[in-house]
Design a protein around this motif. Structure first.
Motif, PDB file in Angstrom:
ATOM      1  N   UNK A  91      23.344 -28.224 125.433  1.00  0.00           N
ATOM      2  CA  UNK A  91      23.681 -27.280 124.374  1.00  0.00           C
ATOM      3  C   UNK A  91      25.059 -27.533 123.794  1.00  0.00           C
ATOM      4  N   UNK A  92      26.012 -27.832 124.663  1.00  0.00           N
ATOM      5  CA  UNK A  92      27.372 -28.140 124.193  1.00  0.00           C
ATOM      6  C   UNK A  92      27.378 -29.359 123.283  1.00  0.00           C
ATOM      7  N   UNK A  93      26.644 -30.402 123.691  1.00  0.00           N
ATOM      8  CA  UNK A  93      26.589 -31.606 122.853  1.00  0.00           C
ATOM      9  C   UNK A  93      25.972 -31.297 121.492  1.00  0.00           C
ATOM     10  N   UNK A  94      24.890 -30.544 121.500  1.00  0.00           N
ATOM     11  CA  UNK A  94      24.251 -30.187 120.228  1.00  0.00           C
ATOM     12  C   UNK A  94      25.213 -29.368 119.369  1.00  0.00           C
ATOM     13  N   UNK A  95      25.866 -28.379 119.970  1.00  0.00           N
ATOM     14  CA  UNK A  95      26.811 -27.556 119.224  1.00  0.00           C
ATOM     15  C   UNK A  95      27.979 -28.379 118.690  1.00  0.00           C
ATOM     16  N   UNK A  96      28.463 -29.321 119.476  1.00  0.00           N
ATOM     17  CA  UNK A  96      29.580 -30.156 119.013  1.00  0.00           C
ATOM     18  C   UNK A  96      29.175 -31.048 117.856  1.00  0.00           C
ATOM     19  N   UNK A  97      27.980 -31.640 117.925  1.00  0.00           N
ATOM     20  CA  UNK A  97      27.533 -32.514 116.840  1.00  0.00           C
ATOM     21  C   UNK A  97      27.281 -31.706 115.565  1.00  0.00           C
ATOM     22  N   UNK A  98      26.747 -30.501 115.719  1.00  0.00           N
ATOM     23  CA  UNK A  98      26.431 -29.670 114.551  1.00  0.00           C
ATOM     24  C   UNK A  98      27.582 -28.762 114.127  1.00  0.00           C
ATOM     25  N   UNK A  99      28.708 -28.837 114.843  1.00  0.00           N
ATOM     26  CA  UNK A  99      29.847 -27.970 114.564  1.00  0.00           C
ATOM     27  C   UNK A  99      30.299 -28.127 113.123  1.00  0.00           C
ATOM     28  N   UNK A 100      30.588 -27.027 112.507  1.00  0.00           N
ATOM     29  CA  UNK A 100      31.105 -26.967 111.143  1.00  0.00           C
ATOM     30  C   UNK A 100      30.104 -27.408 110.083  1.00  0.00           C
ATOM     31  N   UNK A 101      28.846 -27.547 110.448  1.00  0.00           N
ATOM     32  CA  UNK A 101      27.818 -27.882 109.463  1.00  0.00           C
ATOM     33  C   UNK A 101      27.082 -26.589 109.106  1.00  0.00           C
ATOM     34  N   UNK A 102      27.290 -26.097 107.901  1.00  0.00           N
ATOM     35  CA  UNK A 102      26.629 -24.858 107.493  1.00  0.00           C
ATOM     36  C   UNK A 102      25.121 -25.048 107.507  1.00  0.00           C
ATOM     37  N   UNK A 103      24.665 -26.170 106.955  1.00  0.00           N
ATOM     38  CA  UNK A 103      23.250 -26.515 106.982  1.00  0.00           C
ATOM     39  C   UNK A 103      23.169 -27.976 107.417  1.00  0.00           C
ATOM     40  N   UNK A 104      22.852 -28.220 108.695  1.00  0.00           N
ATOM     41  CA  UNK A 104      22.867 -29.592 109.205  1.00  0.00           C
ATOM     42  C   UNK A 104      21.855 -30.488 108.497  1.00  0.00           C
ATOM     43  N   UNK A 105      22.295 -31.691 108.182  1.00  0.00           N
ATOM     44  CA  UNK A 105      21.406 -32.674 107.559  1.00  0.00           C
ATOM     45  C   UNK A 105      20.445 -33.230 108.611  1.00  0.00           C
TER      46      UNK A 105
END
Length: 127
Positions: free
Chosen positions: A38-52
């Protein structure tokens, strides 16, 4: 994906791990590995309002690689070969990408049907 809330993947990993811990031989290692995912997913998606889609795929690959590596110590050393290691990682990555696609589909379906997440930013009301 649906809520866009920061830390949602980590919270889901923690809750899932705690609920599943009594039913698996991994015990306390399961919540730790799911929280790590979960941490890895959150870190990769961090600051992405709508992830590509590319960013979602990167998050899936990172989390799958982590859980794949975490699953290697529970495989018997007698059968652990380089081929098996590659197969485990490929299976983990493939399944994580498939589940990410499913999660994206479900999140979009919820929004299409009118189930909206709570807005992150409050809009001031003119009095």
């Amino acid at each position: 994906l649906w809520s866009g809330a920061p830390g949602a993947a980590t919270a889901v990993g923690a809750l899932t791990g705690v609920l599943m811990m009594p039913f698996t031989a991994l015990g306390v290692l399961l919540p730790l590995s799911l929280i790590g995912q979960g941490l890895l997913i959150d870190l990769v998606l961090w600051r992405a309002a709508k992830p590509s889609p590319v960013r979602l795929a990167a998050a899936a690959v990172a989390a799958a690689a982590l859980i794949g590596v975490c699953s290697l110590p529970v495989i018997s050393p007698e059968i652990l070969t380089p081929t098996l290691i590659v197969m485990v990682l490929v299976a983990r990555i493939g399944s994580m990408i498939a589940f990410t696609a499913l999660a994206t589909f479900l999140a979009r379906s919820l929004v299409r049907r009118g189930v909206r997440p709570i807005p992150r930013h409050r809009v001031p009301v003119n009095e």
